[in-house]
Design an enzyme around this catalytic site. Sequence first.
Site, PDB file in Angstrom:
ATOM      1  N   GLU A  96      -8.235 -18.503   1.863  1.00 13.43           N
ATOM      2  CA  GLU A  96      -9.620 -18.158   1.489  1.00 13.43           C
ATOM      3  C   GLU A  96     -10.529 -18.231   2.706  1.00 13.43           C
ATOM      4  O   GLU A  96     -10.249 -18.958   3.658  1.00 13.43           O
ATOM      5  CB  GLU A  96     -10.127 -19.174   0.449  1.00 13.43           C
ATOM      6  N   ASP A  97     -11.652 -17.525   2.628  1.00  9.71           N
ATOM      7  CA  ASP A  97     -12.657 -17.629   3.685  1.00  9.71           C
ATOM      8  C   ASP A  97     -13.500 -18.886   3.476  1.00  9.71           C
ATOM      9  O   ASP A  97     -13.674 -19.705   4.371  1.00  9.71           O
ATOM     10  CB  ASP A  97     -13.556 -16.380   3.713  1.00  9.71           C
ATOM     11  N   ASP A 100     -16.753 -22.445  -2.490  1.00 10.90           N
ATOM     12  CA  ASP A 100     -18.120 -22.833  -2.831  1.00 10.90           C
ATOM     13  C   ASP A 100     -18.075 -23.638  -4.143  1.00 10.90           C
ATOM     14  O   ASP A 100     -17.857 -24.848  -4.121  1.00 10.90           O
ATOM     15  CB  ASP A 100     -18.952 -21.549  -2.938  1.00 10.90           C
ATOM     16  N   PHE A 149     -26.030 -20.131   2.959  1.00 13.71           N
ATOM     17  CA  PHE A 149     -25.226 -18.929   2.771  1.00 13.71           C
ATOM     18  C   PHE A 149     -24.738 -18.453   4.129  1.00 13.71           C
ATOM     19  O   PHE A 149     -25.528 -18.185   5.023  1.00 13.71           O
ATOM     20  CB  PHE A 149     -26.027 -17.831   2.059  1.00 13.71           C
ATOM     21  N   ARG A 162     -19.555  -8.768   7.984  1.00 16.20           N
ATOM     22  CA  ARG A 162     -18.157  -9.222   8.028  1.00 16.20           C
ATOM     23  C   ARG A 162     -17.585  -9.138   9.437  1.00 16.20           C
ATOM     24  O   ARG A 162     -16.689  -9.896   9.803  1.00 16.20           O
ATOM     25  CB  ARG A 162     -17.272  -8.350   7.130  1.00 16.20           C
TER      26      ARG A 162
HETATM   27  P1  IMP Z   1     -16.515 -19.962  -5.432  1.00 18.66           P
HETATM   28  O1  IMP Z   1     -15.774 -19.389  -6.619  1.00 18.66           O
HETATM   29  O2  IMP Z   1     -17.922 -20.323  -5.798  1.00 18.66           O
HETATM   30  O3  IMP Z   1     -15.777 -21.090  -4.765  1.00 18.66           O
HETATM   31  O4  IMP Z   1     -16.746 -18.817  -4.386  1.00 18.66           O
HETATM   32  C1  IMP Z   1     -15.736 -18.078  -3.922  1.00 18.66           C
HETATM   33  C2  IMP Z   1     -16.132 -16.857  -3.137  1.00 18.66           C
HETATM   34  O5  IMP Z   1     -17.548 -16.587  -3.080  1.00 18.66           O
HETATM   35  C3  IMP Z   1     -15.719 -17.050  -1.710  1.00 18.66           C
HETATM   36  O6  IMP Z   1     -14.359 -16.790  -1.536  1.00 18.66           O
HETATM   37  C4  IMP Z   1     -16.592 -16.053  -1.001  1.00 18.66           C
HETATM   38  O7  IMP Z   1     -15.984 -14.785  -1.055  1.00 18.66           O
HETATM   39  C5  IMP Z   1     -17.891 -16.090  -1.796  1.00 18.66           C
HETATM   40  N1  IMP Z   1     -18.850 -17.006  -1.133  1.00 18.66           N
HETATM   41  C6  IMP Z   1     -19.152 -18.264  -1.461  1.00 18.66           C
HETATM   42  N2  IMP Z   1     -20.052 -18.813  -0.602  1.00 18.66           N
HETATM   43  C7  IMP Z   1     -20.294 -17.842   0.316  1.00 18.66           C
HETATM   44  C8  IMP Z   1     -21.112 -17.796   1.503  1.00 18.66           C
HETATM   45  O8  IMP Z   1     -21.800 -18.751   1.915  1.00 18.66           O
HETATM   46  N3  IMP Z   1     -21.091 -16.604   2.184  1.00 18.66           N
HETATM   47  C9  IMP Z   1     -20.328 -15.538   1.812  1.00 18.66           C
HETATM   48  N4  IMP Z   1     -19.542 -15.554   0.734  1.00 18.66           N
HETATM   49  C10 IMP Z   1     -19.522 -16.690  -0.016  1.00 18.66           C
HETATM   50 MG    MG Z   2     -13.434 -15.202  -0.756  1.00 18.33          MG
END
Ligand code: IMP
Ligand code: MG
Length: 172
Positions: A96-97, A100, A149, A162
């Site tokens: 994963e990148d 969150d 963010f 990106r």
């Molecule tokens: P989660 O399900 O809330 O953990 O979020 C997962 C996805 O939301 C990540 O894999 C990202 O693709 C996107 N995401 C969450 N936070 C950020 C951020 O700060 N910048 C860009 N993408 C984000």
């Molecule tokens: Mg992601």
Amino acid sequence: MSNLIPVLTKEEIEKAVSDIARKISSDYKGCDLILIGVLKGAFIFLSDLVRQLTIPVKVDFIGLSSYGLETSPSQSIHLTKDIEIDLKNKDVLIVEDIIDTGLSLTYLVDHLKKFGPKSVKICSLLDKHERRKADIRIDYIGHIVKKGFLVGYGLDYAEKFRNLPEVYHLKT
Ligand code: IMP
Ligand code: MG
């Protein structure tokens, strides 16, 4: 570019990637490892990571999309692209990148377990704690970030940024 505040330099990213690659290469020696990159954000991290691994590895991608996470988490995540490689009895590492809330990852782990892998672990370049909702264990972490963010090195805001080689905090 004045609303982009530097968070990680190229050198910091490179060090995190090579540290993780070294650990993965040692932990998965002799295993049938499949890396699964989560589209689209993980594409740059995954491509840098695989080139530093010293063990054989297969690569696949999965696409996830989410809408309205705030209102109904369990129903808001859906697949936009499924995996193509057979995971039966294989060691799977999700790449994963950024993590969150952790809700997409919870969905993803449950989904991948249906294919009967031997193990499923998680690797993320960034671990953001601010909005965590799911209790998940991340096995390989590049950097912990408190909040904000972030964009660059694969991470986007409305599909922009990106391509930036470093990670920035996008101030709105
Ligand atoms: P989660 O399900 O809330 O953990 O979020 C997962 C996805 O939301 C990540 O894999 C990202 O693709 C996107 N995401 C969450 N936070 C950020 C951020 O700060 N910048 C860009 N993408 C984000
Ligand atoms: Mg992601």
